[in-house]
Design an enzyme around this catalytic site. Structure first.
Site, short mmCIF file in Angstrom:
data_model
loop_
_atom_site.label_atom_id
_atom_site.label_comp_id
_atom_site.label_asym_id
_atom_site.label_seq_id
_atom_site.Cartn_x
_atom_site.Cartn_y
_atom_site.Cartn_z
N LYS A 196 -3.70 3.23 -2.60
CA LYS A 196 -4.87 4.10 -2.83
C LYS A 196 -4.85 5.10 -2.06
O LYS A 196 -4.76 5.05 -0.68
CB LYS A 196 -6.10 2.98 -2.49
CG LYS A 196 -6.12 1.88 -3.23
CD LYS A 196 -7.26 1.03 -2.66
CE LYS A 196 -8.65 1.54 -3.04
NZ LYS A 196 -8.88 1.41 -4.48
N MET A 242 -8.79 8.84 8.45
CA MET A 242 -9.05 9.44 7.24
C MET A 242 -10.10 10.68 7.30
O MET A 242 -11.16 10.65 6.40
CB MET A 242 -9.59 8.45 6.19
CG MET A 242 -8.30 7.28 5.96
SD MET A 242 -9.16 5.87 4.96
CE MET A 242 -10.06 4.98 6.47
N ASP A 285 0.79 -1.02 0.10
CA ASP A 285 -0.02 0.06 0.12
C ASP A 285 0.83 1.30 0.05
O ASP A 285 2.05 1.23 0.22
CB ASP A 285 -0.89 0.03 1.31
CG ASP A 285 -2.15 -0.80 1.18
OD1 ASP A 285 -2.31 -1.27 0.12
OD2 ASP A 285 -2.77 -1.10 2.04
#
Length: 286
Positions: free
Chosen positions: A74, A189, A52
């Site tokens: 991502k 996030m 990642d």
């Protein structure tokens, strides 16, 4: 053994890593030292490493010399691999007889889509193994000197995500219930929708003077910590350039950082402390 081959790990009943297996491993929040020994064992046996965006590149230096590395990051607002394509690639590599390490930041099963990938692999008949990692919502806050629980302050903590599959603030979250039921809320996030999230919590009845910490690049040398309040969090985050990846923590445990800022005491990365208790007296500390 060549000169650049790292020494073996101490004797232990380490799990096997046969060809055709996908091993999902949590690499932790950033500091390579927070990688587990079992994760390191897997890394040193893998034929292919699919990692990642939030995996520290220094961790990849511990792989075997002939291992292939594939990026599958991502990141919000940037060109990213689609989740379905990542899962299909893992299946393809496993069926080709590779020892596949799926290396994910934090913990694969904590807002990391590890569950989705595990489901896809099992449904495709691909054997899997999982090694958890230190989640940023715990380890990252610990590096900032913030305990997510403290028996004099809170008996519960809630972890939420700042966006859902659509990229929007999760509509399924009951902000009223969260605001009333959880003394400490840790939000992953959250930066993109920070104004909306803080607004929801204020409308739900949380005190605008309640301490908030925003920890950016947690556990890394460039880590920055902003201490502010719920009412001022969005404005202060913008004023001081706080950016993702970041963890947001709301609750009285944030104030404990003024005592437990162990990295600051050791001369660690500079941080910014901005009126955490709503006194109207901003200041900068290191």
């Amino acid at each position: 053994m060549t000169d650049d081959t790292p020494p073996p790990l101490p004797d232990h009943d380490w799990p096997d890593f046969p060809p055709g297996l996908v091993w999902l491993v949590g690499a932790g929040p950033g500091d390579p030292g927070l990688m587990t020994l079992q994760g390191l064992h897997a890394l040193r046996l893998a034929d292919v490493i699919v990692h990642d965006a939030l995996v520290n590149p220094r961790i990849l230096d511990w792989r075997q010399a002939d291992a292939t590395v594939e990026y599958a990051g991502k990141r919000g607002g940037k060109p990213s691999a689609k989740q379905r394509d990542i899962s299909l690639r893992l299946i393809e590599l496993a069926r080709a007889g590779k020892r596949v390490l799926r290396l994910k930041g934090g913990d694969p099963f904590v807002f990391g889509r590890g569950g989705e990938e595990a489901q896809a692999l099992v449904q495709a008949g691909v054997p899997i193994r999982l090694t958890p990692g230190i989640s940023a919502g715990i380890g990252g806050l610990a590096y900032a000197g913030i305990p997510v629980t403290h028996r004099d302050v809170n008996q519960a903590v809630t972890f939420v995500t700042g966006h859902d599959q659509s990229g929007l603030t999760p509509s399924a979250l009951d902000w009223q219930a969260l605001a009333k039921g959880s003394p400490v809320i840790v939000i992953y996030m959250a930066m993109k929708h920070l104004a909306q999230i803080t607004g929801e919590l204020l409308v739900a009845g949380r005190d605008g003077a309640e301490p908030v910490a925003i920890v950016s690049n947690a556990t890394l040398p460039q880590m920055r910590v902003l201490e502010t309040t719920l009412a001022r969090a969005t404005e202060d985050a913008a004023a001081h350039g706080m950016e993702a990846p970041a963890i947001v923590c709301l609750g009285r445990v944030v104030a404990l950082r003024q005592v437990i800022d162990w990295m600051g005491q050791l001369g660690g990365a500079p941080v910014r402390c901005l009126d955490p208790l709503g006194t109207g007296d901003p200041r900068q500390v290191s």
